[in-house]
Scaffold this active site. Structure first.
Site, PDB file in Angstrom:
ATOM      1  N   GLY A  12       0.858  -1.489   0.203  1.00 44.86           N
ATOM      2  CA  GLY A  12       0.106  -0.052  -0.067  1.00 44.86           C
ATOM      3  C   GLY A  12       1.313   1.210   0.281  1.00 44.86           C
ATOM      4  O   GLY A  12       0.201   1.796   0.698  1.00 44.86           O
ATOM      5  N   THR A  13       2.178   1.136  -0.173  1.00 44.04           N
ATOM      6  CA  THR A  13       2.417   2.534  -0.630  1.00 44.04           C
ATOM      7  C   THR A  13       1.728   3.889  -1.289  1.00 44.04           C
ATOM      8  O   THR A  13       2.393   4.959  -1.363  1.00 44.04           O
ATOM      9  CB  THR A  13       4.512   2.265  -0.964  1.00 44.04           C
ATOM     10  N   ASN A  14       1.374   3.068  -2.785  1.00 43.63           N
ATOM     11  CA  ASN A  14       0.647   4.073  -3.743  1.00 43.63           C
ATOM     12  C   ASN A  14      -0.607   4.626  -2.407  1.00 43.63           C
ATOM     13  O   ASN A  14      -0.610   5.465  -2.481  1.00 43.63           O
ATOM     14  CB  ASN A  14       0.100   2.958  -4.479  1.00 43.63           C
ATOM     15  N   MET A  91      -4.279  -6.608  -6.812  1.00 46.24           N
ATOM     16  CA  MET A  91      -3.693  -7.820  -7.723  1.00 46.24           C
ATOM     17  C   MET A  91      -4.838  -9.064  -8.363  1.00 46.24           C
ATOM     18  O   MET A  91      -4.604 -10.047  -8.616  1.00 46.24           O
ATOM     19  CB  MET A  91      -2.659  -8.597  -7.488  1.00 46.24           C
ATOM     20  N   ILE A  93      -8.034  -9.759 -11.233  1.00 45.66           N
ATOM     21  CA  ILE A  93      -8.480  -9.121 -11.956  1.00 45.66           C
ATOM     22  C   ILE A  93     -10.288  -8.377 -12.348  1.00 45.66           C
ATOM     23  O   ILE A  93     -10.871  -9.569 -11.429  1.00 45.66           O
ATOM     24  CB  ILE A  93      -8.319 -10.426 -13.378  1.00 45.66           C
ATOM     25  N   LEU A  94     -10.331  -7.034 -12.448  1.00 45.89           N
ATOM     26  CA  LEU A  94     -11.732  -6.884 -12.683  1.00 45.89           C
ATOM     27  C   LEU A  94     -12.749  -7.880 -13.733  1.00 45.89           C
ATOM     28  O   LEU A  94     -11.772  -7.259 -14.950  1.00 45.89           O
ATOM     29  CB  LEU A  94     -11.642  -5.700 -12.535  1.00 45.89           C
ATOM     30  N   ASN A 108      -6.373   3.259 -12.756  1.00 45.47           N
ATOM     31  CA  ASN A 108      -4.949   1.821 -11.990  1.00 45.47           C
ATOM     32  C   ASN A 108      -3.734   2.795 -12.282  1.00 45.47           C
ATOM     33  O   ASN A 108      -3.429   3.446 -13.358  1.00 45.47           O
ATOM     34  CB  ASN A 108      -4.696   0.647 -13.107  1.00 45.47           C
ATOM     35  N   HIS A 110       0.317   1.770 -13.453  1.00 42.49           N
ATOM     36  CA  HIS A 110       0.865   0.633 -13.240  1.00 42.49           C
ATOM     37  C   HIS A 110       2.627   0.549 -13.646  1.00 42.49           C
ATOM     38  O   HIS A 110       3.127   1.354 -14.059  1.00 42.49           O
ATOM     39  CB  HIS A 110       0.775  -0.245 -15.178  1.00 42.49           C
TER      40      HIS A 110
HETATM   41  C1  GAR Z   1       3.340  -1.087  -7.334  1.00 42.74           C
HETATM   42  O1  GAR Z   1       4.761  -0.754  -8.090  1.00 42.74           O
HETATM   43  C2  GAR Z   1       2.029  -1.300  -8.732  1.00 42.74           C
HETATM   44  O2  GAR Z   1       2.439   0.101  -9.554  1.00 42.74           O
HETATM   45  C3  GAR Z   1       2.137  -2.565  -8.672  1.00 42.74           C
HETATM   46  O3  GAR Z   1       2.314  -3.208  -7.195  1.00 42.74           O
HETATM   47  C4  GAR Z   1       2.888  -2.184  -6.670  1.00 42.74           C
HETATM   48  C5  GAR Z   1       1.870  -2.458  -5.720  1.00 42.74           C
HETATM   49  O4  GAR Z   1       2.908  -1.460  -4.596  1.00 42.74           O
HETATM   50  N1  GAR Z   1       0.742  -2.660  -9.636  1.00 42.74           N
HETATM   51  C6  GAR Z   1       0.682  -3.561 -11.110  1.00 42.74           C
HETATM   52  O5  GAR Z   1       2.016  -4.250 -11.447  1.00 42.74           O
HETATM   53  C7  GAR Z   1      -0.654  -3.062 -11.453  1.00 42.74           C
HETATM   54  N2  GAR Z   1      -0.273  -4.271 -12.346  1.00 42.74           N
HETATM   55  P1  GAR Z   1       2.052  -1.294  -3.022  1.00 42.74           P
HETATM   56  O6  GAR Z   1       1.055  -1.963  -2.562  1.00 42.74           O
HETATM   57  O7  GAR Z   1       2.795  -0.695  -2.695  1.00 42.74           O
HETATM   58  O8  GAR Z   1       1.542   0.324  -3.807  1.00 42.74           O
END
Ligand code: GAR
Length: 207
Positions: A12-14, A91, A93-94, A108, A110
């Site tokens: 969950g850093t994003n 993670m 798929i919808l 999203n 990516h």
């Molecule tokens: C992030 O790097 C995000 O871009 C990626 O997973 C990581 C989640 O990190 N998402 C994908 O690859 C989607 N196809 P987070 O939980 O620390 O935000």
């Protein structure tokens, strides 16, 4: 004020970048009202709780088929009165049911410059492993609307990040997050909340 529901699966850093952006006033006209996780152990849930944000968990494996899962997720999102859904490291798929119910209202993030290193099987650290295997010199991140094609929806923002000698997938992942993801995701969300994103012929125009 638009209700933002963030879907997560892991660290969950994003999500944290969105929470921080909301606190500092960088998300104009939007508020994170709920965090939904596909995994009850996700650290992202802890981040939400610490910031007084409601949490819910919904797991694909608890449903017999994609349609049942989609229906349950749509109901949950409607109950939460979601105006915008953000996939922040989500993670699962919808299915079409969810995508149609929230057309051009799901964003999203990516971790590559789409259309490179994206689509089925390209998620998380694997994206950076593949990028390093190919020996690319420039990578980055993409914020895009979600449509029925995996990572194929209209692109909102992209930011490039340099690959450096000696990078490992883990080192590159952190650099892409810090320099690109944590910036363009809150910016894209803020633009959406201000009604500044228009989709025309599969392309996003920033007003
Ligand atoms: C992030 O790097 C995000 O871009 C990626 O997973 C990581 C989640 O990190 N998402 C994908 O690859 C989607 N196809 P987070 O939980 O620390 O935000």
């Amino acid at each position: 004020m638009k209700n933002i529901v963030v879907l997560v699966s892991g660290g969950g850093t994003n999500l944290q970048a969105l929470i921080d952006a909301e606190k500092s006033g960088e998300i104009v006209n939007g508020k994170i009202t709920c965090v939904v996780s596909s995994n009850d152990k996700a650290y992202a849930l802890e981040r939400a709780r610490r910031n007084g944000i409601g949490t819910r968990v919904i797991k694909r494996k608890d449903f017999q088929c994609q349609r049942d899962y989609d229906n349950a997720l749509v109901t949950l999102l409607q109950e939460e009165k979601a105006d915008l859904i953000v996939l922040a490291g989500f993670m699962t798929i919808l299915g079409d049911g969810v995508i149609k119910a929230f057309e051009n209202r799901i964003i999203n993030i990516h971790p590559s410059l789409i259309p490179s290193f994206c689509g089925e099987g390209f998620y998380g650290l694997r994206v950076h492993e593949k990028a390093l295997e190919r020996g690319i010199k420039l990578t980055g991140a993409t914020a895009h609307f979600v449509n029925e094609i995996c990572d194929g929806g209209p692109i909102i923002m992209q930011k490039a990040v340099a690959v450096e000698n000696g990078d490992t997938p883990e080192i590159l992942q952190i650099r892409v997050m810090e320099q690109a993801e944590w910036k363009i995701l809150p910016q894209s969300v803020s633009l959406f909340c201000q009604d500044k994103l228009r989709v025309e012929n599969g392309k996003v125009i920033i007003l």
